[in-house]
Design a protein around this motif. Sequence first.
Motif, PDB file in Angstrom:
ATOM      1  N   GLY A   1       1.093  -1.124   0.151  1.00 56.59           N
ATOM      2  CA  GLY A   1      -0.139   0.133  -0.135  1.00 56.59           C
ATOM      3  C   GLY A   1       1.283   1.019  -0.303  1.00 56.59           C
TER       4      GLY A   1
ATOM      5  N   ASN B   1       1.691   9.765  -9.177  1.00 55.16           N
ATOM      6  CA  ASN B   1       1.188   8.948  -8.119  1.00 55.16           C
ATOM      7  C   ASN B   1      -0.850   9.396  -7.737  1.00 55.16           C
TER       8      ASN B   1
ATOM      9  N   LYS C   1      12.595   9.336  -2.176  1.00 53.16           N
ATOM     10  CA  LYS C   1      12.450   9.104  -2.912  1.00 53.16           C
ATOM     11  C   LYS C   1      13.404   8.300  -3.734  1.00 53.16           C
TER      12      LYS C   1
HETATM   13  N1  GLN Z   1       3.854   9.224  -0.899  1.00 49.95           N
HETATM   14  C1  GLN Z   1       3.390   7.704  -0.394  1.00 49.95           C
HETATM   15  C2  GLN Z   1       2.554   6.961  -1.095  1.00 49.95           C
HETATM   16  O1  GLN Z   1       1.891   7.276  -1.966  1.00 49.95           O
HETATM   17  C3  GLN Z   1       3.432   8.229   0.861  1.00 49.95           C
HETATM   18  C4  GLN Z   1       3.335   8.898   1.590  1.00 49.95           C
HETATM   19  C5  GLN Z   1       2.244   9.502   3.678  1.00 49.95           C
HETATM   20  O2  GLN Z   1       2.696   8.075   4.307  1.00 49.95           O
HETATM   21  N2  GLN Z   1       2.066  10.231   3.342  1.00 49.95           N
HETATM   22  O3  GLN Z   1       2.496   6.239  -0.856  1.00 49.95           O
END
Ligand code: GLN
Length: 383
Positions: free
Chosen positions: A32, A169, A231
């Motif tokens: 996840g 994303n 990242k």
């Molecule tokens: N950016 C990560 C994602 O999209 C998680 C970042 C978060 O947990 N806030 O999964």
Amino acid sequence: MPALPTKLPHTGTTIFTVMSALAAEHGAVNLGQGFPDFGADPALLQALTDAMAAGHNQYPPMTGVPALRQAVAAKLNSLYGAHYDADRDITITAGGTQGLITALHACVGAGDEVLIIEPAYDSYDPAIRLAGAVPVGVPMTADYRIDWAAVQAAITPRTRALVLNTPHNPSGRVATADDLQALAAIAEQHDLFIVSDEVYEHMVFDGAQHESVARHPALRERSFLVSSFGKTFHVTGWKVGFVAAPPALSAAFRRLHQYTVFTVHTPSQHALAAYLADPAPWQALSNFYQAKRDTFRTALAATPLKLLPCEGTYFQTVDYSAVSDLPELDFARWLTTEVGVAAIPLAGFYQRPQERRHVRFCFAKREDTLAEAARRLVAGLGR
Ligand code: GLN
Ligand code: PMP
């Protein structure tokens, strides 16, 4: 006690926290929340130890450790043909999240409208609302391309800014040079600021190139470019990133940064500055993740899940409509508790409910983790 005021009355706990907790509770393989389950380069960890031993443990300059700002400017300028000045135009932030919220607060205010391309990373909406502005969701096309006609149609006299995210994303799509041309035309015509979320800038596959706003002079001059070392170097918990922006925008950014964050963890900045001297680690990242993408996609081909294109990021989105009619959040919960693999429902990236049946898997995982997830998905979903 008086009632606690809230500026975010309709905002719950972020979906990433919810799904990670559920995964832990049920012993699910956690594909996840996006973070690697493997370690960072020992050389980077050693550089951090060295920085602390060398006494880099007090406040750094407000805008960030000079060596890191210089390394960032040199990389942006050589990669994207930009002209960022390390002292004037680069600010080190507490990760991408802070870069985004501070940039938004620097360029929008009460009553302004900000376009976000949906599905949109979940921190944009509350960050815009906290600035007193209104997030306006513009849907992507069915295959997760930016719909420039829809963007144009969403513009009103109050539109002040647009949040771009490429590589994207959750969809894994990557914007093209034509996309950035279209954005530049719209931004110039309507005099918009751009907040460009490029945290996955070094994860672009199949020979494509990342289209940074820094490559496009017309966009660069009106953009806050946001990125994150978490990242790029497998250290999401370090929470160190940067914002690159032209002088007036950087000045506005720093006015807020100095009183909300002031400075970012000093030894990490020294370690990252030293580590950036060698370009090999970030240059290798696209191939590294492309191999993981290919492994994971091959394994998922044995399930009834439909794989959507993945051009960048470390996320694979799938259509599960051949498996289930459940809405996305319910399906993600079911998958976690019954099949033993956690995913993120794309519903978490929209302001309004959606009809689609899509969830996102993170493949920034060890081979054995991906294999175990695939084994459970094949067994649990059949063919
Ligand atoms: N950016 C990560 C994602 O999209 C998680 C970042 C978060 O947990 N806030 O999964
Ligand atoms: N933007 C996007 C698109 C992300 O996926 C993330 C989270 N990984 C962030 C911003 C936040 O980055 P950071 O963890 O450095 O705050």
